[in-house]
Design an enzyme around this catalytic site. Sequence first.
Site, PDB file in Angstrom:
ATOM      1  N   ARG A  97       6.780  -5.839  -2.880  1.00 47.75           N
ATOM      2  CA  ARG A  97       5.988  -6.336  -1.760  1.00 47.75           C
ATOM      3  C   ARG A  97       6.939  -6.531  -0.581  1.00 47.75           C
ATOM      4  O   ARG A  97       8.149  -6.682  -0.766  1.00 47.75           O
ATOM      5  CB  ARG A  97       5.327  -7.672  -2.108  1.00 47.75           C
ATOM      6  CG  ARG A  97       4.379  -7.619  -3.299  1.00 47.75           C
ATOM      7  CD  ARG A  97       3.842  -9.015  -3.600  1.00 47.75           C
ATOM      8  NE  ARG A  97       2.878  -8.996  -4.690  1.00 47.75           N
ATOM      9  CZ  ARG A  97       3.165  -9.184  -5.978  1.00 47.75           C
ATOM     10  NH1 ARG A  97       4.440  -9.392  -6.339  1.00 47.75           N
ATOM     11  NH2 ARG A  97       2.230  -9.168  -6.909  1.00 47.75           N
TER      12      ARG A  97
ATOM     13  N   ARG B 166       3.687   0.050  -2.136  1.00 45.12           N
ATOM     14  CA  ARG B 166       3.658  -0.505  -3.496  1.00 45.12           C
ATOM     15  C   ARG B 166       2.565   0.172  -4.332  1.00 45.12           C
ATOM     16  O   ARG B 166       2.806   0.543  -5.487  1.00 45.12           O
ATOM     17  CB  ARG B 166       3.438  -2.013  -3.417  1.00 45.12           C
ATOM     18  CG  ARG B 166       3.295  -2.720  -4.767  1.00 45.12           C
ATOM     19  CD  ARG B 166       3.271  -4.233  -4.520  1.00 45.12           C
ATOM     20  NE  ARG B 166       2.691  -4.974  -5.630  1.00 45.12           N
ATOM     21  CZ  ARG B 166       3.365  -5.427  -6.676  1.00 45.12           C
ATOM     22  NH1 ARG B 166       4.658  -5.156  -6.784  1.00 45.12           N
ATOM     23  NH2 ARG B 166       2.769  -6.121  -7.625  1.00 45.12           N
TER      24      ARG B 166
ATOM     25  N   TYR C  48      -5.275   1.490 -10.890  1.00 46.76           N
ATOM     26  CA  TYR C  48      -4.604   2.696 -10.412  1.00 46.76           C
ATOM     27  C   TYR C  48      -5.053   3.934 -11.176  1.00 46.76           C
ATOM     28  O   TYR C  48      -4.888   5.057 -10.691  1.00 46.76           O
ATOM     29  CB  TYR C  48      -3.086   2.528 -10.486  1.00 46.76           C
ATOM     30  CG  TYR C  48      -2.580   1.440  -9.569  1.00 46.76           C
ATOM     31  CD1 TYR C  48      -2.682   1.579  -8.192  1.00 46.76           C
ATOM     32  CD2 TYR C  48      -2.037   0.256 -10.077  1.00 46.76           C
ATOM     33  CE1 TYR C  48      -2.242   0.570  -7.340  1.00 46.76           C
ATOM     34  CE2 TYR C  48      -1.596  -0.743  -9.239  1.00 46.76           C
ATOM     35  CZ  TYR C  48      -1.705  -0.585  -7.871  1.00 46.76           C
ATOM     36  OH  TYR C  48      -1.285  -1.583  -7.029  1.00 46.76           O
TER      37      TYR C  48
END
Length: 327
Positions: free
Chosen positions: A144, A278, A310
């Site tokens: 991050r 990310r 994802y």
Amino acid sequence: MDDIPTPLPAVPIRFMDRFRAFIRARQLAYRTEKTYCLWVREFIRFHGARHPETMGAEEVNAWLSHLANNRNVSVNTQKTALNAVVFMYHQFLGRELGKLQFTNTTQARRLPTVFSHDEAMAVLSNMQGTHKLLASLMYGSGLRVMEATRLRVQDVDFSEQCLFVRETKGDKWRRTLLPSSLTEGLRNQVEFALALHRQDLDDGFGEVYLPNALSKKYPNAARSPAWQYVFPAHRLSVDPRSGVRRRHHIGEQQVRRSVNAAIRAAGIRKKASCHTFRHSFATNLLKSGTDIRSIQELLGHNDISTTQIYTHVIGSHQRGISSPLDP
């Protein structure tokens, strides 16, 4: 210095000051404090500035239903708002709300935006210097932006080719990849940070902010090279809590502005940001055959379901499934 808590009165009297002091006594992350305070203020304002002690489950239900029906917030946003007021009532005020009955939001969780590898490299090609190295770590290590800017010298392990991410969302430490292509640049950055630290020491400064009251437990650690930020700020600044003049890390907003400018320069029309790097780190690992559990560990997700989103991002066509219309 958006990760440094604002100072509180020695004896907090106002409700929000007492609430902040309560949160800090339990050593919750400052970002959690800011989020909880934001939602508690929203709750109070929605009910005409009534004191929370005069309200209860009925008012909480009405407010959460308002967020769903009128503001159309996402599922996660409504959950965060719920967590904030429940924490306030159950932990801070010591009052049970009982079973809440409110309208759940119907806005589905959106799939995250990702860059293709070519798009990510196009964005990076429009950056330079420290900001490019930070963005490269976000893409190459899955960091991050706050984790990249807060890296300490001791967090970089060149011999094991990895990074230790300590100052994270939820204070959950993890270990992640250090791309070999970034080794030389990161070595140079560490040398620069340490040289700047030596100069600060010669000038009578050289202390760095330590989290979780470590400065009391280890009085000399704040001047130790190991604790210095890899990406130090360009100038010294006064810590608003202690009045000590010290060097903080580079600001997250600077990096965000630089990444946003590079996205525009690359001609990418997606709704992208630093966090897109990310997401792209995760999807590229998934496409290359990395198992979902390993990706979960590298990203620091508590729940595997968070990582599994994802699998939807990469799409059926990238899993070898083709349309019957195509030859």
